[in-house]
Every structure is written in structure tokens, then in C-alpha cells.
Design a protein around this motif. Structure first.
Motif, PDB file in Angstrom:
ATOM      1  N   ARG B 224      65.571 -82.807  92.658  1.00 28.90           N
ATOM      2  CA  ARG B 224      65.918 -81.501  93.240  1.00 28.90           C
ATOM      3  C   ARG B 224      67.427 -81.322  93.387  1.00 28.90           C
ATOM      4  N   GLY B 225      68.175 -82.350  93.118  1.00 25.53           N
ATOM      5  CA  GLY B 225      69.625 -82.198  93.163  1.00 25.53           C
ATOM      6  C   GLY B 225      70.323 -83.531  92.991  1.00 25.53           C
ATOM      7  N   VAL B 226      71.648 -83.445  92.896  1.00 26.52           N
ATOM      8  CA  VAL B 226      72.451 -84.662  92.805  1.00 26.52           C
ATOM      9  C   VAL B 226      73.677 -84.514  93.688  1.00 26.52           C
ATOM     10  N   LEU B 227      74.143 -85.633  94.206  1.00 25.60           N
ATOM     11  CA  LEU B 227      75.426 -85.645  94.904  1.00 25.60           C
ATOM     12  C   LEU B 227      76.474 -86.098  93.903  1.00 25.60           C
ATOM     13  N   VAL B 228      77.491 -85.274  93.754  1.00 21.97           N
ATOM     14  CA  VAL B 228      78.552 -85.559  92.791  1.00 21.97           C
ATOM     15  C   VAL B 228      79.845 -85.845  93.559  1.00 21.97           C
ATOM     16  N   ALA B 229      80.526 -86.909  93.149  1.00 26.10           N
ATOM     17  CA  ALA B 229      81.793 -87.246  93.799  1.00 26.10           C
ATOM     18  C   ALA B 229      82.901 -87.329  92.763  1.00 26.10           C
ATOM     19  N   GLU B 230      84.124 -87.088  93.215  1.00 28.38           N
ATOM     20  CA  GLU B 230      85.278 -87.315  92.353  1.00 28.38           C
ATOM     21  C   GLU B 230      85.512 -88.817  92.220  1.00 28.38           C
ATOM     22  N   THR B 231      86.197 -89.221  91.173  1.00 28.53           N
ATOM     23  CA  THR B 231      86.482 -90.647  91.006  1.00 28.53           C
ATOM     24  C   THR B 231      87.991 -90.888  91.053  1.00 28.53           C
ATOM     25  N   ASP B 232      88.353 -92.100  91.468  1.00 26.46           N
ATOM     26  CA  ASP B 232      89.778 -92.442  91.542  1.00 26.46           C
ATOM     27  C   ASP B 232      90.263 -93.032  90.222  1.00 26.46           C
ATOM     28  N   GLU B 233      91.482 -93.568  90.221  1.00 21.98           N
ATOM     29  CA  GLU B 233      92.065 -94.065  88.973  1.00 21.98           C
ATOM     30  C   GLU B 233      91.313 -95.267  88.410  1.00 21.98           C
ATOM     31  N   ASN B 234      90.505 -95.918  89.256  1.00 22.99           N
ATOM     32  CA  ASN B 234      89.670 -97.020  88.762  1.00 22.99           C
ATOM     33  C   ASN B 234      88.250 -96.558  88.453  1.00 22.99           C
ATOM     34  N   SER B 235      88.074 -95.242  88.344  1.00 24.30           N
ATOM     35  CA  SER B 235      86.784 -94.636  88.049  1.00 24.30           C
ATOM     36  C   SER B 235      85.745 -94.869  89.153  1.00 24.30           C
ATOM     37  N   ARG B 236      86.207 -95.180  90.355  1.00 23.09           N
ATOM     38  CA  ARG B 236      85.278 -95.386  91.476  1.00 23.09           C
ATOM     39  C   ARG B 236      85.145 -94.084  92.266  1.00 23.09           C
ATOM     40  N   PRO B 237      83.942 -93.791  92.797  1.00 20.81           N
ATOM     41  CA  PRO B 237      83.758 -92.565  93.563  1.00 20.81           C
ATOM     42  C   PRO B 237      84.653 -92.550  94.802  1.00 20.81           C
ATOM     43  N   ILE B 238      85.218 -91.384  95.108  1.00 21.36           N
ATOM     44  CA  ILE B 238      86.057 -91.235  96.295  1.00 21.36           C
ATOM     45  C   ILE B 238      85.175 -90.770  97.443  1.00 21.36           C
ATOM     46  N   SER B 239      85.119 -91.588  98.492  1.00 27.16           N
ATOM     47  CA  SER B 239      84.271 -91.284  99.637  1.00 27.16           C
ATOM     48  C   SER B 239      84.755 -90.009 100.320  1.00 27.16           C
ATOM     49  N   GLY B 240      83.827 -89.137 100.670  1.00 27.89           N
ATOM     50  CA  GLY B 240      84.188 -87.889 101.330  1.00 27.89           C
ATOM     51  C   GLY B 240      84.325 -86.713 100.377  1.00 27.89           C
ATOM     52  N   SER B 241      84.322 -86.997  99.049  1.00 27.33           N
ATOM     53  CA  SER B 241      84.477 -85.907  98.074  1.00 27.33           C
ATOM     54  C   SER B 241      83.124 -85.406  97.552  1.00 27.33           C
ATOM     55  N   GLU B 242      82.030 -85.910  98.126  1.00 27.29           N
ATOM     56  CA  GLU B 242      80.703 -85.591  97.596  1.00 27.29           C
ATOM     57  C   GLU B 242      80.376 -84.105  97.731  1.00 27.29           C
ATOM     58  N   GLU B 243      79.704 -83.607  96.716  1.00 27.53           N
ATOM     59  CA  GLU B 243      79.250 -82.217  96.732  1.00 27.53           C
ATOM     60  C   GLU B 243      77.831 -82.175  96.183  1.00 27.53           C
ATOM     61  N   LEU B 244      76.982 -81.320  96.773  1.00 28.25           N
ATOM     62  CA  LEU B 244      75.582 -81.239  96.351  1.00 28.25           C
ATOM     63  C   LEU B 244      75.413 -80.184  95.256  1.00 28.25           C
ATOM     64  N   TYR B 245      74.757 -80.569  94.178  1.00 34.00           N
ATOM     65  CA  TYR B 245      74.396 -79.616  93.131  1.00 34.00           C
ATOM     66  C   TYR B 245      72.880 -79.599  93.014  1.00 34.00           C
ATOM     67  N   GLU B 246      72.277 -78.417  93.056  1.00 34.81           N
ATOM     68  CA  GLU B 246      70.830 -78.329  92.871  1.00 34.81           C
ATOM     69  C   GLU B 246      70.516 -78.327  91.386  1.00 34.81           C
ATOM     70  N   CYS B 247      69.536 -79.145  91.003  1.00 35.77           N
ATOM     71  CA  CYS B 247      69.114 -79.191  89.604  1.00 35.77           C
ATOM     72  C   CYS B 247      67.728 -79.793  89.553  1.00 35.77           C
ATOM     73  N   ASP B 248      67.008 -79.605  88.431  1.00 38.09           N
ATOM     74  CA  ASP B 248      65.683 -80.218  88.316  1.00 38.09           C
ATOM     75  C   ASP B 248      65.679 -81.374  87.314  1.00 38.09           C
ATOM     76  N   THR B 249      66.828 -81.576  86.662  1.00 43.11           N
ATOM     77  CA  THR B 249      66.875 -82.594  85.614  1.00 43.11           C
ATOM     78  C   THR B 249      68.258 -83.244  85.574  1.00 43.11           C
ATOM     79  N   VAL B 250      68.259 -84.559  85.375  1.00 42.91           N
ATOM     80  CA  VAL B 250      69.511 -85.288  85.176  1.00 42.91           C
ATOM     81  C   VAL B 250      69.443 -85.928  83.795  1.00 42.91           C
ATOM     82  N   ILE B 251      70.461 -85.688  82.995  1.00 42.48           N
ATOM     83  CA  ILE B 251      70.497 -86.322  81.671  1.00 42.48           C
ATOM     84  C   ILE B 251      71.690 -87.259  81.611  1.00 42.48           C
TER      85      ILE B 251
END
Lengths: 135, 431
Positions: B224-251
Motif C-alpha cells: 500500500r505504500g513505501v517510505l522513501v528516504a534521501e541517501t548520503d554520499e555513502n548511499s546510506r539513507p538519511i534519517s529524518g528524510s523519509e517520505e510516504l508514497y502510496e503505491c500498489d506495486t514495487v519494482i
């Protein structure tokens, strides 16, 4: 009429130049950022008459697979892509089909034929119809 | 036990091209084994165009490219077993396979050509947290479902990864009426070919979010959705940058892995940089008489180079078989006739280089190196070093990890090769 100012990423070669096309109207365009002549041609064509090959599938009956891949045999105007998809999605073909066989001649008057991109013989689907699936 | 001069495992473009080349080089007795119901491999589901630009100077679709090779295999009447899966191969070149008609059988081979291709990294390989709902697919699975089986996979799609198949599927899903919300790249640059970014995303106004990744998949029965975060220079997710996107499929289009379980069963040594067998210039692996080509060796971005490499392997295997026949019962391996192999190593800026070994070069006019850089380069050069001395340098306007580079060493350069290792490096050029 408003002026033109667009950035186009060139796909003629892997360099991927970012080409800026700008001007007051279509007759007086400036092309910047391209490293070669082919880039200029590509960018101007993208502004004046962008075209693409449309590739999709159609339903096929009495074949081992449920879908037959097809393509337009020449590029069609970019804005015709979705209207052509509607026409193609209504089509149902009967196996056998030979590669290159015309499925829809002159689709939506674009001058392009929709043709099969593979041969597919007649035959039952593995597992038979009991397996179900989309029509 | 039946015996064949050459057994080719895998009937995709690599296997077909290798079998054809082996036959054309004089090997008569070839068996091509394919696990699907027809030849062509993954090309049959790659219905888009862009294949064959180098090989045929034509812009073909996957099935069209495949059909050319299928016809060639049929013309040459190369024996093949379809719906047949190879279970194991051994160092002394026995091939254990299974199919519905014969059951489990073993054949012996004068030479084996590994052409099993690669497989996709899946959710498990990248450890995305969250629940386990339906609606998470790899791009290739979605491609097969839509293009061959005729099933639509979803309506609102979030795509993670910018491999070529993913980019192509973003366009394909849009054409079939789905909404692709965004394509996420963990890194600051897309992984696929530029032309695919342009023709698949820009053409359809699909947002490309660089430096973003999925940190959680939500949903019980269906996504029903995914939490998407920005990544830092080491490609690691940045805590606190998460955003919810509604979707029915993840590819997921998060990389391909050479498929080498069979190679390992025969003791073939793998290269940690490519994930495929270490091969020499004839594409012979570390086990004598076992050759490899195509995506099983390293993941190519163009099938044109897959068939090019496979022809080398086919010719090599034919030479191995025919050569050893001429010498008699005591099998003489090509490397016995030449000096010890020289190692080719990826140096500064390189992810890998293939082949990893070079043996004798007698009669060969040139050697093509296939390589990938490990980051994006602007104006730059590729250098081949031998004991500190640069023996070959070529300039490039731009290099990217998403686009394989090919570097040709001509005869003059090849003649300089002595016992020392060759190191290939990438370097930025100023001005």
C-alpha cells in the motif's frame, strides 16, 4: 507565441551531451552544448518532429504464448503513441504468425504498419487452458 | 554414456552464438541445452528495440535479434534439447541434466561452454525492511508477466533502481496504463544507459529521484505504500528524510548476478569483481576445457557484445576439441602449448576487466578488453600498464559504470607483453 527554450539530452552516442535549444520561434533556433554536428541534427528534430518506434504486444490465440510482440515498422510521431496503443490493444490475432507479418496496416494513418517481431507457431499453451489466465 | 564434442549450457544469445561459432570453426558434434520451451533466452521477453546496432547495423527488438540466431542454429542443424535443465557439471566434463522425456541423464563432453546468463537481485539481496505483501517484483519478472504471460502487475508503481530493464519497464508499464510514480536511484547517477533514461523516463515525464531509496515497504496483503528516504554520499539513507508514497506495486531493478552455481560444481574459479568465471582470452575458465561467455562471465549492457564474446568462446572450445583430437589420446591443452598466463588486473578507477588472463597470443592480431569503471568520468583516459610502463592509452569524453567500455590491444601492443601482470586504469584528463 512564446519562445522555445529546452534542454535535450542527446542519445546519438554515449557521450550524452546536454543540448540547449532556444529561440524566439521555430525558424530561429540556437543550438548550444552539442559536441558534434549529429547532436545538432538530433536536437532540432526533437523540437520540430519528435518520433519514436512504438513497441508493445497483442493478444494471440491458439499459440503456446498469450502475447505476440509487435512494433511499428517505422517511427511514428510521439503524440500518436497513446492513441496507437488504444488501437493495438483492441487487436487479437490468430496463430501461426511469421516474423514481419503485418498485424495493423498504416496504424492511425501514421504511415507505419504494426508488424510481428517474432514467429509463433500454432499450439496449445503448456499446461492447457485449465491453467487459466487473462483472456 | 553419450558423448558430445561440445555441450553448450544455455540457449540464449550467448549459447546460440557460441554453438554457431563452434560449428563454423569445425566442431561437428555439438549439443545445445536450454531449460525453456524455446531458444532465445531472456531476449524473448525484451520486446523493446536497441538490439543489434553494432552487430547488424540495425535497430532490432529482442525477439527479432533472437530469431536471427535461432534460424542460424536451425540452418546448421545443431542438436538441441529444450525443456531440459542441467543439474550439475563436473571437472572432467560430465553434464548431468533432467527433462520430462529422459529423466535424469549424464553425457560427457570434450568441452563445455557455460552460457547460463545472469539473474536479478531480489528484495532479499538488498534487505528492504517492512512487511511481506504481494506486489513486489523484480523488473525482469514484471517484464515476463506483461510481455509474455499477458498479466498486468499493478497500477501505481514505485520503482527502485535504474538498471536498464527497470528503465525499460517504467516505459512499458506507462504504455500499458499504469502510473509510475517515480524511479529511485540510491546513487547520484543512474545505472542504465543514457538513451534509456531519456527515451523511457524523460519521454513519459517519469520523475527520476537520484540519491533516494526505499527504507520500508508497507502493506499487509498487498503493497500500500513505501517510505522513501534521501541517501548520503555513502548511499546510506538519511534519517529524518523519509517520505510516504502510496503505491500498489514495487519494482526492483537493483542489479544482475552472473548465474554460476553450475560453474562452482565443476570447481571453476570466480572473479569477485565480476561474479563470473575467471577467463582467458579464448574464454577458457580455470578448468581446462570449460569455457564461458555472455552474462555468466560479466553482465553486459549490449547483446551485441555478448554474441561477440560468445563467438570467441565457441571458437576457443572448437580449437580445444579439435586440437586435442589431433594430438591423440594424451590430451594436450592449449595452455600447455603456450607460456604461463599473464594476469590482467583492474587498477585505479576500474570495477573489472575481462579477460582476467592472457595466455599465448600466437596468430591473434588483437585482443579486446571489456571493462567497467567504478564511477562517472568526464574527459579521461584508459591506460594499460606493464611493469609501470604505459603500453596503451586511449581517450574518452565520458565514462560511466552503466556503460561497458571496450579497449582494443593491437598486435604491436600485444607483442610487448612479457611475464608481468597488466594493470588497466582510468584517469581524469585535465583541459
Amino acid at each position: 507565441m512564446s519562445g522555445i527554450d529546452r534542454e535535450i539530452v542527446c542519445i546519438v552516442c554515449p557521450t550524452g551531451c546536454r543540448i540547449r535549444v532556444s529561440g524566439a520561434d521555430r525558424q530561429q533556433l540556437t543550438v548550444r552544448g552539442n559536441e558534434c554536428k549529429r547532436g545538432e541534427e538530433y536536437a532540432l528534430k526533437e523540437i520540430s518532429d519528435p518520433r519514436r518506434t512504438l513497441i508493445t504486444t497483442v493478444r494471440i490465440d491458439h499459440a503456446p504464448l498469450r502475447r505476440l510482440p509487435v512494433r511499428t515498422n517505422r517511427e511514428i510521431p510521439k503524440q500518436s503513441i497513446f492513441p496507437c496503443m488504444e488501437v493495438i490493444n483492441r487487436v487479437r490475432v490468430e496463430a501461426p504468425v511469421e516474423i514481419g507479418q503485418v498485424i495493423i496496416p498504416n496504424v492511425l494513418g501514421t504511415g507505419a504498419d504494426v508488424v510481428a517481431t517474432r514467429s509463433m507457431g500454432r499450439g496449445a499453451r503448456p499446461g492447457g487452458p485449465a491453467q487459466g489466465g487473462p483472456p | 554414456m553419450n558423448r558430445f564434442d561440445i555441450v553448450v549450457i544455455g540457449g540464449g544469445p550467448a549459447g546460440m552464438a557460441a554453438a554457431v561459432a563452434a560449428r563454423e570453426a569445425g566442431a561437428e558434434d555439438i549439443l545445445l541445452i536450454e531449460r525453456d520451451r524455446e531458444l532465445g533466452g531472456i531476449l524473448q521477453q525484451c520486446i523493446h528495440n536497441g538490439f543489434g546496432l553494432h552487430r547488424f547495423k540495425e535497430d532490432l527488438t529482442g525477439p527479432e535479434f533472437a530469431e536471427r540466431y535461432i534460424r542460424r542454429v536451425e540452418e546448421l542443424d545443431i542438436p538441441r534439447k529444450l525443456d531440459t535443465t542441467v543439474l550439475e557439471i563436473t571437472e572432467d566434463r560430465e553434464v548431468l541434466y533432467i527433462n520430462a522425456e529422459e529423466g535424469v541423464r549424464t553425457v560427457s563432453a570434450g568441452a563445455i561452454i557455460l552460457a547460463m546468463g545472469c539473474r536479478e537481485r531480489s528484495r532479499g539481496a538488498i534487505n528492504i525492511p517492512g512487511s511481506r505483501p504481494a506486489g513486489v517484483f523484480t523488473a525482469g519478472t514484471a517484464q515476463r508477466l506483461i510481455n509474455i504471460e499477458g498479466y498486468m502487475v499493478g497500477r501505481r508503481i514505485m520503482m527502485l533502481g535504474t538498471g536498464d530493464i527497470g528503465l525499460i519497464m517504467a516505459r512499458r508499464l506507462t504504455l500499458e496504463g499504469a502510473k509510475v510514480i517515480a524511479v529511485l536511484a540510491r546513487k547520484p547517477y543512474p545505472g542504465g544507459l543514457t538513451r534509456n533514461v531519456v527515451q523511457c523516463l524523460y519521454d513519459y515525464d517519469i520523475p527520476l529521484l537520484l540519491r533516494h531509496t526505499i527504507v520500508e515497504i508497507l502493506g499487509k496483503d498487498r503493497v500500500r505504500g513505501v517510505l522513501v528516504a534521501e541517501t548520503d554520499e555513502n548511499s546510506r539513507p538519511i534519517s529524518g528524510s523519509e517520505e510516504l508514497y502510496e503505491c500498489d506495486t514495487v519494482i526492483l531493478s537493483v542489479g544482475l548476478i552472473p548465474e554460476n552455481e553450475l560453474s562452482l560444481s565443476a570447481g571453476v574459479k570466480l572473479d569477485s569483481h565480476t561474479g563470473g568465471p575467471i577467463v582467458d582470452e579464448s574464454r577458457q575458465t580455470s578448468v581446462a576445457g570449460i569455457y564461458a561467455c555472455g552474462n555468466v562471465v560479466h553482465v553486459h549492457d549490449l547483446v551485441d557484445y555478448v554474441v561477440e564474446e560468445s563467438e570467441i568462446a565457441g571458437k576457443g572450445a572448437a580449437g580445444f576439441v579439435l586440437g586435442s583430437v589431433a594430438v591423440g589420446t594424451e590430451k594436450m591443452r592449449p595452455e600447455d602449448r603456450k607460456g604461463a598466463p599473464v594476469h590482467l588486473l583492474p587498477g585505479e578507477g576500474l570495477k573489472y576487466v575481462v579477460p582476467q588472463r592472457v595466455r599465448g597470443i600466437d596468430g591473434e592480431d588483437s585482443l579486446d578488453l571489456y571493462l567497467r569503471v567504478n564511477r562517472v568520468y568526464g574527459k579521461s583516459s584508459l591506460e594499460v600498464k606493464l611493469g609501470g610502463e604505459i603500453i596503451k592509452r586511449v581517450k574518452r569524453l565520458r565514462m560511466s559504470p552503466g556503460e561497458m567500455e571496450r579497449l582494443r590491444l593491437n598486435k604491436g601492443v600485444m607483442e610487448k607483453i612479457n611475464g608481468s601482470d597488466l594493470i588497466v586504469e582510468a584517469a581524469e584528463v585535465n583541459g
